[in-house]
Design an enzyme around this catalytic site. Structure first.
Site, PDB file in Angstrom:
ATOM      1  N   ARG A  86       0.846  -1.186   0.000  1.00  0.00           N
ATOM      2  CA  ARG A  86       0.000   0.000   0.000  1.00  0.00           C
ATOM      3  C   ARG A  86       0.890   1.248   0.000  1.00  0.00           C
ATOM      4  O   ARG A  86       1.959   1.250   0.616  1.00  0.00           O
ATOM      5  CB  ARG A  86      -0.904   0.030   1.243  1.00  0.00           C
ATOM      6  CG  ARG A  86      -2.053  -0.956   1.189  1.00  0.00           C
ATOM      7  CD  ARG A  86      -3.103  -0.581   0.146  1.00  0.00           C
ATOM      8  NE  ARG A  86      -4.211  -1.523   0.102  1.00  0.00           N
ATOM      9  CZ  ARG A  86      -4.301  -2.562  -0.737  1.00  0.00           C
ATOM     10  NH1 ARG A  86      -3.340  -2.784  -1.620  1.00  0.00           N
ATOM     11  NH2 ARG A  86      -5.346  -3.372  -0.714  1.00  0.00           N
ATOM     12  N   HIS A 125      -1.061   0.367  -9.614  1.00  0.00           N
ATOM     13  CA  HIS A 125      -1.755  -0.546  -8.681  1.00  0.00           C
ATOM     14  C   HIS A 125      -2.353  -1.746  -9.422  1.00  0.00           C
ATOM     15  O   HIS A 125      -3.570  -1.975  -9.381  1.00  0.00           O
ATOM     16  CB  HIS A 125      -2.851   0.208  -7.896  1.00  0.00           C
ATOM     17  CG  HIS A 125      -3.251  -0.514  -6.637  1.00  0.00           C
ATOM     18  ND1 HIS A 125      -3.631   0.137  -5.490  1.00  0.00           N
ATOM     19  CD2 HIS A 125      -3.321  -1.845  -6.350  1.00  0.00           C
ATOM     20  CE1 HIS A 125      -3.932  -0.757  -4.557  1.00  0.00           C
ATOM     21  NE2 HIS A 125      -3.748  -1.978  -5.058  1.00  0.00           N
TER      22      HIS A 125
HETATM   23  P1  NDP Z   1      -1.677 -11.682   4.986  1.00  0.00           P
HETATM   24  O1  NDP Z   1      -2.609 -11.194   6.031  1.00  0.00           O
HETATM   25  O2  NDP Z   1      -1.770 -13.103   4.538  1.00  0.00           O
HETATM   26  O3  NDP Z   1      -0.155 -11.460   5.466  1.00  0.00           O
HETATM   27  C1  NDP Z   1       0.244 -10.300   6.108  1.00  0.00           C
HETATM   28  C2  NDP Z   1       1.660 -10.493   6.644  1.00  0.00           C
HETATM   29  O4  NDP Z   1       2.108  -9.261   7.201  1.00  0.00           O
HETATM   30  C3  NDP Z   1       1.726 -11.536   7.751  1.00  0.00           C
HETATM   31  O5  NDP Z   1       2.919 -12.287   7.661  1.00  0.00           O
HETATM   32  C4  NDP Z   1       1.743 -10.676   9.007  1.00  0.00           C
HETATM   33  O6  NDP Z   1       2.367 -11.271  10.124  1.00  0.00           O
HETATM   34  C5  NDP Z   1       2.550  -9.491   8.526  1.00  0.00           C
HETATM   35  N1  NDP Z   1       2.310  -8.324   9.392  1.00  0.00           N
HETATM   36  C6  NDP Z   1       1.143  -7.698   9.656  1.00  0.00           C
HETATM   37  N2  NDP Z   1       1.325  -6.699  10.535  1.00  0.00           N
HETATM   38  C7  NDP Z   1       2.644  -6.700  10.834  1.00  0.00           C
HETATM   39  C8  NDP Z   1       3.445  -5.937  11.702  1.00  0.00           C
HETATM   40  N3  NDP Z   1       2.927  -4.946  12.459  1.00  0.00           N
HETATM   41  N4  NDP Z   1       4.764  -6.218  11.789  1.00  0.00           N
HETATM   42  C9  NDP Z   1       5.301  -7.225  11.047  1.00  0.00           C
HETATM   43  N5  NDP Z   1       4.593  -8.007  10.204  1.00  0.00           N
HETATM   44  C10 NDP Z   1       3.271  -7.740  10.109  1.00  0.00           C
HETATM   45  O7  NDP Z   1      -1.842 -10.680   3.754  1.00  0.00           O
HETATM   46  P2  NDP Z   1      -1.555 -10.969   2.211  1.00  0.00           P
HETATM   47  O8  NDP Z   1      -0.216 -11.584   2.087  1.00  0.00           O
HETATM   48  O9  NDP Z   1      -2.699 -11.685   1.591  1.00  0.00           O
HETATM   49  O10 NDP Z   1      -1.577  -9.484   1.611  1.00  0.00           O
HETATM   50  C11 NDP Z   1      -0.656  -8.500   2.038  1.00  0.00           C
HETATM   51  C12 NDP Z   1      -1.038  -7.139   1.478  1.00  0.00           C
HETATM   52  O11 NDP Z   1      -0.739  -7.056   0.080  1.00  0.00           O
HETATM   53  C13 NDP Z   1      -2.518  -6.778   1.528  1.00  0.00           C
HETATM   54  O12 NDP Z   1      -2.900  -6.372   2.826  1.00  0.00           O
HETATM   55  C14 NDP Z   1      -2.617  -5.656   0.516  1.00  0.00           C
HETATM   56  O13 NDP Z   1      -2.399  -4.412   1.150  1.00  0.00           O
HETATM   57  C15 NDP Z   1      -1.469  -5.936  -0.458  1.00  0.00           C
HETATM   58  N6  NDP Z   1      -1.968  -6.271  -1.795  1.00  0.00           N
HETATM   59  C16 NDP Z   1      -1.613  -5.476  -2.860  1.00  0.00           C
HETATM   60  C17 NDP Z   1      -2.066  -5.755  -4.130  1.00  0.00           C
HETATM   61  C18 NDP Z   1      -1.623  -4.968  -5.321  1.00  0.00           C
HETATM   62  O14 NDP Z   1      -2.120  -5.187  -6.425  1.00  0.00           O
HETATM   63  N7  NDP Z   1      -0.686  -4.054  -5.189  1.00  0.00           N
HETATM   64  C19 NDP Z   1      -2.967  -6.901  -4.391  1.00  0.00           C
HETATM   65  C20 NDP Z   1      -3.240  -7.695  -3.222  1.00  0.00           C
HETATM   66  C21 NDP Z   1      -2.772  -7.367  -1.955  1.00  0.00           C
HETATM   67  P3  NDP Z   1       1.796 -12.625  10.791  1.00  0.00           P
HETATM   68  O15 NDP Z   1       2.156 -13.719   9.797  1.00  0.00           O
HETATM   69  O16 NDP Z   1       2.538 -12.743  12.040  1.00  0.00           O
HETATM   70  O17 NDP Z   1       0.313 -12.444  10.941  1.00  0.00           O
END
Ligand code: NDP
Length: 310
Positions: A225, A273
């Site tokens: 994002r 995006h």
């Molecule tokens: P997930 O929820 O599967 O994974 C999120 C990861 O981020 C997890 O490993 C989580 O840790 C980690 N995380 C969250 N908060 C923190 C923090 N405070 N500190 C450290 N690590 C953190 O999400 P996805 O992989 O499915 O998607 C990730 C993001 O990708 C989406 O939220 C979206 O914003 C973006 N996206 C962008 C797109 C684009 O076209 N540009 C398309 C699709 C998604 P933990 O494993 O411990 O929970």
């Protein structure tokens, strides 16, 4: 009284309606803003819907994001209390994101910009050959998308590490977790890939301090994002040579304003995006399945933890 509200761009809503009805013709689908009586709506499938509007439906029980990310649902005032939130987890979304990340990594690693410049000047010349096995990639976010990208980059032979909120174990990948591990993770990262959700804990996480913690000349890929990056800090780090370049798919303001410096920056690659786009036909089955689960009181799929915002 059990209607589903759809809300996104009008042309996209029509596609969603068609795909959902193809799976379950009995669905009563309302396209925002033609909601009919607000009492009818029990679930909503939305993208960038006005957050305060969701408080108008007294029987709303489920919010379904039209993407993997849910930050659009957590903009103030946030989801109405007691309403469940689910997101999309989808094979095509995951594959497309890993392709975007691999493309950006390899373009940088194989010095594509350098060879394009040489071609433009009709110069036949070798640039120093990169060494995959010593190139350290660091992925912020080791969830559905980050985990897949990490495994695929590892399979190519890179040294891959990931950083997550809670501890993770992935074969062949060095893992870091929690705020105290962020700086050690950055210090060993030549190519930083951001695949975090946007939450209060991750907003602005790519800033002057974190960029300075990377080895000099590190490369940045942000496909998560725009709110993760403090754009002025990145521009300063690029201009100072601390960051050698960036591939950016997401921005603080989208569409990226025509006068934004990223458009013409020689070290920045901009995409609008599109790293990974939701294909309604691919995700409709999980939406219909979650609606059935809601009706039958069974546990929902791909549930978001409202307390942490992802
Ligand atoms: P997930 O929820 O599967 O994974 C999120 C990861 O981020 C997890 O490993 C989580 O840790 C980690 N995380 C969250 N908060 C923190 C923090 N405070 N500190 C450290 N690590 C953190 O999400 P996805 O992989 O499915 O998607 C990730 C993001 O990708 C989406 O939220 C979206 O914003 C973006 N996206 C962008 C797109 C684009 O076209 N540009 C398309 C699709 C998604 P933990 O494993 O411990 O929970």
């Amino acid at each position: 009284m059990s209607a589903l509200l759809l809300s996104t761009k009008p042309a996209t809503m029509e596609v969603w309606r068609r795909e959902l009805l193809a799976l379950d013709p009995s669905l009563d689908i309302r396209l925002f803003p033609d909601t009919g009586p607000v009492e009818d709506i029990i679930a909503a499938v939305t993208w960038n819907h006005p957050p305060e509007d969701l408080y108008r439906y007294p029987n709303l029980r489920l919010l379904i994001s039209m993407g993997a990310g849910v930050d659009h649902l957590f903009r103030p005032p946030g989801p109405p209390p007691g309403v469940a939130v689910v997101r999309l987890v989808d094979r095509l979304l995951t594959t497309a994101m890993s392709e975007y990340v691999l493309l950006a990594v390899l373009r940088h690693h194989r010095q594509d910009a350098g060879y394009r410049a040489l071609q433009a000047a009709r110069v036949w010349e070798e640039l120093p050959a990169p060494d995959t096995e010593v190139t350290r990639i660091g992925i912020m976010g080791l969830g559905t998308l980050g985990g897949d990208a990490a495994r695929k980059l590892r399979a190519l032979g890179f040294r891959v590490a990931g950083w997550s909120r809670t501890p993770k174990a992935l074969d062949g990948i060095e893992t870091f977790s929690g705020p105290e591990a962020l700086f050690p993770f950055l210090a060993r990262t030549d190519i930083l890939v951001c695949l975090l959700p946007l939450t209060p804990a991750t907003e602005g996480i790519i800033n002057a301090r974190t960029l300075a913690a990377l080895p000099r000349g590190a490369y940045l890929i942000n496909a998560a994002r725009g709110g993760h990056v403090v754009e002025e800090d990145l521009l300063a780090a690029l201009d100072a040579g601390q960051i050698s370049g960036a591939a950016l798919d997401v921005f603080r303001t989208e569409p990226l304003p025509p006068d934004h410096p990223f458009w013409t920056h020689p070290k920045v690659i901009v995409t609008p995006h599109v790293a990974s786009i939701t294909i309604p036909r691919s995700v409709a089955p999980q939406v219909v399945e979650n609606l059935a689960r809601l009706r039958e009181g069974r546990p929902l799929l791909n549930v978001v933890d409202v307390s942490v915002g992802y």
